[in-house]
Design a protein around this motif. Structure first.
Motif, PDB file in Angstrom:
ATOM      1  N   THR A  12      53.796 -22.742  14.901  1.00 19.62           N
ATOM      2  CA  THR A  12      52.509 -23.342  15.243  1.00 19.62           C
ATOM      3  C   THR A  12      51.769 -22.587  16.336  1.00 19.62           C
ATOM      4  O   THR A  12      50.611 -22.855  16.577  1.00 19.62           O
ATOM      5  N   GLY A  27      47.981 -27.317  14.832  1.00 16.98           N
ATOM      6  CA  GLY A  27      48.200 -28.062  16.062  1.00 16.98           C
ATOM      7  C   GLY A  27      49.040 -29.289  15.738  1.00 16.98           C
ATOM      8  O   GLY A  27      48.732 -30.030  14.810  1.00 16.98           O
ATOM      9  N   CYS A  29      51.089 -32.739  17.339  1.00 18.14           N
ATOM     10  CA  CYS A  29      51.264 -33.652  18.467  1.00 18.14           C
ATOM     11  C   CYS A  29      52.509 -34.499  18.228  1.00 18.14           C
ATOM     12  O   CYS A  29      52.700 -35.038  17.146  1.00 18.14           O
ATOM     13  N   SER A  30      53.344 -34.586  19.257  1.00 22.34           N
ATOM     14  CA  SER A  30      54.528 -35.433  19.178  1.00 22.34           C
ATOM     15  C   SER A  30      54.902 -35.890  20.579  1.00 22.34           C
ATOM     16  O   SER A  30      54.318 -35.449  21.556  1.00 22.34           O
ATOM     17  N   ASN A  31      55.885 -36.757  20.655  1.00 22.10           N
ATOM     18  CA  ASN A  31      56.411 -37.165  21.946  1.00 22.10           C
ATOM     19  C   ASN A  31      57.259 -36.026  22.507  1.00 22.10           C
ATOM     20  O   ASN A  31      57.720 -35.157  21.767  1.00 22.10           O
ATOM     21  N   ILE A  44      56.700 -36.708  14.741  1.00 22.10           N
ATOM     22  CA  ILE A  44      55.390 -36.039  14.828  1.00 22.10           C
ATOM     23  C   ILE A  44      54.298 -37.074  14.611  1.00 22.10           C
ATOM     24  O   ILE A  44      54.289 -37.789  13.617  1.00 22.10           O
ATOM     25  N   ASN A  45      53.381 -37.161  15.565  1.00 23.48           N
ATOM     26  CA  ASN A  45      52.310 -38.157  15.506  1.00 23.48           C
ATOM     27  C   ASN A  45      51.083 -37.679  14.741  1.00 23.48           C
ATOM     28  O   ASN A  45      50.429 -38.459  14.059  1.00 23.48           O
ATOM     29  N   ASN A  46      50.763 -36.384  14.859  1.00 25.21           N
ATOM     30  CA  ASN A  46      49.517 -35.898  14.288  1.00 25.21           C
ATOM     31  C   ASN A  46      49.636 -34.395  14.036  1.00 25.21           C
ATOM     32  O   ASN A  46      50.244 -33.676  14.814  1.00 25.21           O
ATOM     33  N   LYS A  48      47.000 -31.104  12.976  1.00 27.30           N
ATOM     34  CA  LYS A  48      45.616 -30.681  12.758  1.00 27.30           C
ATOM     35  C   LYS A  48      45.584 -29.218  12.369  1.00 27.30           C
ATOM     36  O   LYS A  48      46.408 -28.426  12.824  1.00 27.30           O
TER      37      LYS A  48
END
Length: 58
Positions: A12, A27, A29-31, A44-46, A48
């Motif tokens: 990434t 891109g 997004c995760s904790n 994984i939250n998101n 992009k």
């Protein structure tokens, strides 16, 4: 819509250049986790796709 993928790129942090069309970068997004082994698809939250147009398309 078809996506042009010149090669498989799972990192990434890397930018994939598509010549005069532009470039894209993933891109994710995760904790926060201490190790890579703790990260799974469910953490994984998101995701992009960041696309930047080339000079010819601007």
């Amino acid at each position: 819509m078809r996506f042009i993928t010149p090669r498989r790129n799972n990192d990434t942090r890397k930018v994939v250049r598509l010549g005069c069309i532009g470039s894209y970068q993933l891109g994710v997004c995760s904790n926060g986790f201490a190790t890579e082994k703790q990260v799974t698809s469910s953490t994984i939250n998101n995701v992009k796709i960041n696309f930047r147009t080339g000079k010819e398309l601007k």
